[in-house]
Design an enzyme around this catalytic site. Structure first.
Site, short mmCIF file in Angstrom:
data_model
loop_
_atom_site.label_atom_id
_atom_site.label_comp_id
_atom_site.label_asym_id
_atom_site.label_seq_id
_atom_site.Cartn_x
_atom_site.Cartn_y
_atom_site.Cartn_z
N PHE A 121 0.83 -1.21 0.00
CA PHE A 121 0.00 0.00 0.00
C PHE A 121 0.86 1.26 0.00
CE2 PHE A 121 -2.20 -3.34 2.49
CZ PHE A 121 -3.18 -3.67 1.56
N ARG A 122 2.06 1.16 -0.60
CA ARG A 122 3.00 2.29 -0.73
C ARG A 122 3.49 2.79 0.62
NH1 ARG A 122 3.57 3.39 -5.78
NH2 ARG A 122 4.82 5.24 -5.34
N LEU A 123 3.40 1.95 1.63
CA LEU A 123 3.96 2.28 2.95
C LEU A 123 5.38 1.72 3.01
CD1 LEU A 123 0.83 1.62 5.19
CD2 LEU A 123 1.64 3.78 4.22
#
Length: 212
Positions: A188-190
């Site tokens: 989740f682009r974390l």
């Protein structure tokens, strides 16, 4: 506890697994070794950035050929655009990105010429045609045609034979890092990011976690 200790303690949180270690150059070396086993082409390729006299940036792909105890080394023509820009500014930046590992390393630091012995040793290790090519190519300068370059290679081969000496304008640059950032892909682009910084070469490193 001073600010640097606070940052280092905060940076150490979660700095395990692929981020573990107390030497960012050694972590970089470890990542490169992992990439060599999984990346299909040129795991030592870096996008090297420099800037001209007007501050206009330039970036190009080169091969990172040596990782020293506290520096990164690549080789080029000193009279090329990158060579002239690095000699003038004494500063450089580069990024390595491995799609197979979903990781990257960003480096910023000071650039200097390597010694003649280092340049000679690497030049001698190259294939003969690459050594001849270093004599034939006026890197970054205008070229009339491909045929003209091939002709120059033929002339250089006849002139320098099978044991050419290193051209005086060809050698290496050593980048001594002041900043090294490690990035690894997250769901989740974390993403995970840890940045190591120091005020000067030889100074202690501070490390902190960055927002993705």
């Amino acid at each position: 506890m001073d600010d640097g200790q606070d940052r280092n303690q905060a940076g150490a949180e979660g700095r395990k697994g692929i981020f573990a270690g107390n030497d960012p150059v050694e972590i970089t070396r470890r990542w490169m070794e992992e990439a060599a086993a999984s990346e299909p082409n040129d795991p030592d390729a870096i996008a090297l950035a420099s800037a001209d006299a007007d501050g206009m940036p330039n970036v190009r792909m080169v091969l990172l050929r040596q990782v020293e105890a506290d520096a990164f080394v690549f080789f080029t023509n000193y009279e090329s655009a990158k060579g002239q820009e690095l000699l003038a500014s004494g500063k450089a930046a580069f990024v390595m990105h491995w799609k197979s590992l979903r990781r990257q390393v960003r480096v910023r630091g000071l650039a200097e010429k390597v010694g003649d012995d280092t340049a000679d040793a690497y030049y001698a290790s190259r294939p003969l045609q690459s050594r001849i090519g270093a004599w034939a190519s006026q890197q970054s300068r205008p070229l009339a045609s491909r045929g003209a370059l091939v002709a120059e290679v033929a002339k250089a081969g006849l002139r320098h034979g099978t044991s050419p000496k290193r051209p005086p304008y060809w050698g290496g640059f050593r980048i001594r890092p002041l900043e090294i950032e490690f990035w690894a892909n997250g769901d989740f682009r974390l993403h995970d990011r840890f940045c190591w910084r120091r005020s000067a070469v030889g100074a202690p490193w501070d490390v902190e976690r960055l927002n993705p």
